[in-house]
Design a protein around this motif. Sequence first.
Motif, PDB file in Angstrom:
ATOM      1  N   ARG A 142       0.829  -1.219   0.000  1.00  0.00           N
ATOM      2  CA  ARG A 142       0.000   0.000   0.000  1.00  0.00           C
ATOM      3  C   ARG A 142       0.858   1.261   0.000  1.00  0.00           C
ATOM      4  O   ARG A 142       0.339   2.368   0.097  1.00  0.00           O
ATOM      5  N   ARG A 143       2.193   1.062  -0.081  1.00  0.00           N
ATOM      6  CA  ARG A 143       3.162   2.164  -0.145  1.00  0.00           C
ATOM      7  C   ARG A 143       3.145   3.036   1.108  1.00  0.00           C
ATOM      8  O   ARG A 143       3.493   4.213   1.067  1.00  0.00           O
ATOM      9  N   LYS A 144       2.782   2.451   2.206  1.00  0.00           N
ATOM     10  CA  LYS A 144       2.879   3.119   3.499  1.00  0.00           C
ATOM     11  C   LYS A 144       4.183   2.668   4.152  1.00  0.00           C
ATOM     12  O   LYS A 144       4.203   1.855   5.070  1.00  0.00           O
ATOM     13  N   PHE A 145       5.284   3.189   3.621  1.00  0.00           N
ATOM     14  CA  PHE A 145       6.604   2.661   3.951  1.00  0.00           C
ATOM     15  C   PHE A 145       7.015   2.949   5.392  1.00  0.00           C
ATOM     16  O   PHE A 145       7.826   2.218   5.954  1.00  0.00           O
ATOM     17  N   HIS A 146       6.479   4.005   5.969  1.00  0.00           N
ATOM     18  CA  HIS A 146       6.797   4.310   7.368  1.00  0.00           C
ATOM     19  C   HIS A 146       6.289   3.189   8.272  1.00  0.00           C
ATOM     20  O   HIS A 146       7.029   2.659   9.111  1.00  0.00           O
ATOM     21  N   LEU A 147       5.032   2.784   8.088  1.00  0.00           N
ATOM     22  CA  LEU A 147       4.465   1.685   8.874  1.00  0.00           C
ATOM     23  C   LEU A 147       5.076   0.351   8.478  1.00  0.00           C
ATOM     24  O   LEU A 147       5.261  -0.532   9.332  1.00  0.00           O
ATOM     25  N   HIS A 148       5.390   0.211   7.210  1.00  0.00           N
ATOM     26  CA  HIS A 148       6.077  -1.006   6.742  1.00  0.00           C
ATOM     27  C   HIS A 148       7.372  -1.221   7.512  1.00  0.00           C
ATOM     28  O   HIS A 148       7.660  -2.323   7.996  1.00  0.00           O
ATOM     29  N   SER A 149       8.151  -0.153   7.655  1.00  0.00           N
ATOM     30  CA  SER A 149       9.423  -0.233   8.380  1.00  0.00           C
ATOM     31  C   SER A 149       9.206  -0.644   9.829  1.00  0.00           C
ATOM     32  O   SER A 149       9.932  -1.500  10.355  1.00  0.00           O
ATOM     33  N   HIS A 150       8.204  -0.054  10.478  1.00  0.00           N
ATOM     34  CA  HIS A 150       7.944  -0.360  11.882  1.00  0.00           C
ATOM     35  C   HIS A 150       7.635  -1.838  12.096  1.00  0.00           C
ATOM     36  O   HIS A 150       8.194  -2.479  13.003  1.00  0.00           O
ATOM     37  N   ALA A 157      13.055  -8.404  14.882  1.00  0.00           N
ATOM     38  CA  ALA A 157      13.497  -8.468  16.281  1.00  0.00           C
ATOM     39  C   ALA A 157      13.096  -9.784  16.924  1.00  0.00           C
ATOM     40  O   ALA A 157      13.903 -10.425  17.625  1.00  0.00           O
ATOM     41  N   ILE A 158      11.861 -10.219  16.681  1.00  0.00           N
ATOM     42  CA  ILE A 158      11.421 -11.497  17.236  1.00  0.00           C
ATOM     43  C   ILE A 158      12.183 -12.642  16.596  1.00  0.00           C
ATOM     44  O   ILE A 158      12.575 -13.601  17.271  1.00  0.00           O
ATOM     45  N   GLU A 201      10.673  -1.659  19.937  1.00  0.00           N
ATOM     46  CA  GLU A 201       9.771  -0.540  20.217  1.00  0.00           C
ATOM     47  C   GLU A 201      10.551   0.743  20.493  1.00  0.00           C
ATOM     48  O   GLU A 201      10.117   1.835  20.098  1.00  0.00           O
ATOM     49  N   TRP A 202      11.704   0.623  21.120  1.00  0.00           N
ATOM     50  CA  TRP A 202      12.550   1.798  21.361  1.00  0.00           C
ATOM     51  C   TRP A 202      13.063   2.367  20.045  1.00  0.00           C
ATOM     52  O   TRP A 202      13.048   3.593  19.833  1.00  0.00           O
ATOM     53  N   ILE A 203      13.500   1.502  19.144  1.00  0.00           N
ATOM     54  CA  ILE A 203      13.992   1.937  17.835  1.00  0.00           C
ATOM     55  C   ILE A 203      12.874   2.635  17.055  1.00  0.00           C
ATOM     56  O   ILE A 203      13.075   3.674  16.439  1.00  0.00           O
ATOM     57  N   ILE A 204      11.686   2.042  17.080  1.00  0.00           N
ATOM     58  CA  ILE A 204      10.555   2.609  16.338  1.00  0.00           C
ATOM     59  C   ILE A 204      10.210   3.994  16.863  1.00  0.00           C
ATOM     60  O   ILE A 204       9.972   4.924  16.076  1.00  0.00           O
ATOM     61  N   LYS A 207      12.869   6.475  15.815  1.00  0.00           N
ATOM     62  CA  LYS A 207      12.713   6.850  14.413  1.00  0.00           C
ATOM     63  C   LYS A 207      11.592   7.860  14.209  1.00  0.00           C
ATOM     64  O   LYS A 207      11.618   8.678  13.289  1.00  0.00           O
ATOM     65  N   GLY A 208      10.583   7.796  15.085  1.00  0.00           N
ATOM     66  CA  GLY A 208       9.433   8.665  14.940  1.00  0.00           C
ATOM     67  C   GLY A 208       9.666  10.086  15.417  1.00  0.00           C
ATOM     68  O   GLY A 208       8.830  10.969  15.181  1.00  0.00           O
ATOM     69  N   LYS A 209      10.772  10.301  16.118  1.00  0.00           N
ATOM     70  CA  LYS A 209      11.045  11.645  16.654  1.00  0.00           C
ATOM     71  C   LYS A 209      11.609  12.572  15.566  1.00  0.00           C
ATOM     72  O   LYS A 209      12.278  12.126  14.667  1.00  0.00           O
TER      73      LYS A 209
END
Length: 209
Positions: A142-150, A157-158, A201-204, A207-209
Motif C-alpha cells: 500500500r506504499r505506506k513505507f513508514h508503517l512497513h518499516s515499523h 526483532a522477534i 519498540e525503542w527503535i521505532i 525513528k518517529g522523533k
Amino acid sequence: MNSTTKKDKWIIGSLLFLSFVPSVAGLVRIFQLTTGSGYTVENQRFFDDPIPVLFHIVSVLIYSIFGAFQFAPGFRNQHLTWHRRSGRALVFFGLTSAISGIWLTLAYPKVPTDGDWLFGIRLFVGFWMLFCLVLGFGFALRRKFHLHSHWMIRGYAIGMGAGTQVFTHLPWFVIVGGDPSGVPRDLMMGAGWFLNFLFAEWIIRKKGK
C-alpha cells in the motif's frame, strides 16, 4: 568514511554478530541431521522427523543474515532495487521461519528441560512474528513505507530472539553451570524475545522523533 556509512556498518555488524552463535548452531544441526552424527535422546525428535527443522534452520539463517542489510538506511537508500527484491524473498523466509517454528512447537514432543510456560511462549512469539511480517508486507504493497518499516523491525526483532537468548543464558552458565531446565529455562528463553521486543519498540519510537 561519512557518518551514514559508519552507522550502516554498526547496524549490519551488530545484527550479524547477534546472529553468529545461532547460525553456527544451526549449521552444526544441519550437519548432524544430514550425516546422522551427534544423535542423543534430547535431539531424537529432530532425527525422527528432520524435514521441518531443516526448513526452519535454513529459513532462519537466510532471514537473519540477509535481513541485517535491510535495516541500514544508507545501504538501503543506495540499493533500493535490491532492497525491494530481496525484501520480498526475506518475507517468504521469515514467514517460513515463523510457520515452521509454530509447527515444531505443536508437532514435536516436549523435551525434559522445557518448563510448562515455554510451549505457550513459543506459540505466542511465532504467531506474533507471523502477524508482524504479514502486516509489514501489506503496508509495503500500500506504499505506506513508514508503517512497513515499523512492522518489519518488530518481525525481525522477534526472529533474532535466539541470538539474544545466548546472552540471557550466559549468567546461568557462569554462575550455576550446566543447562537450565524448567522455569529458569522458560524465563531465560522468554527474556530473549522480550528484550528484543522492547528494543524494537525503542527503535521505532526513536525513528518517529
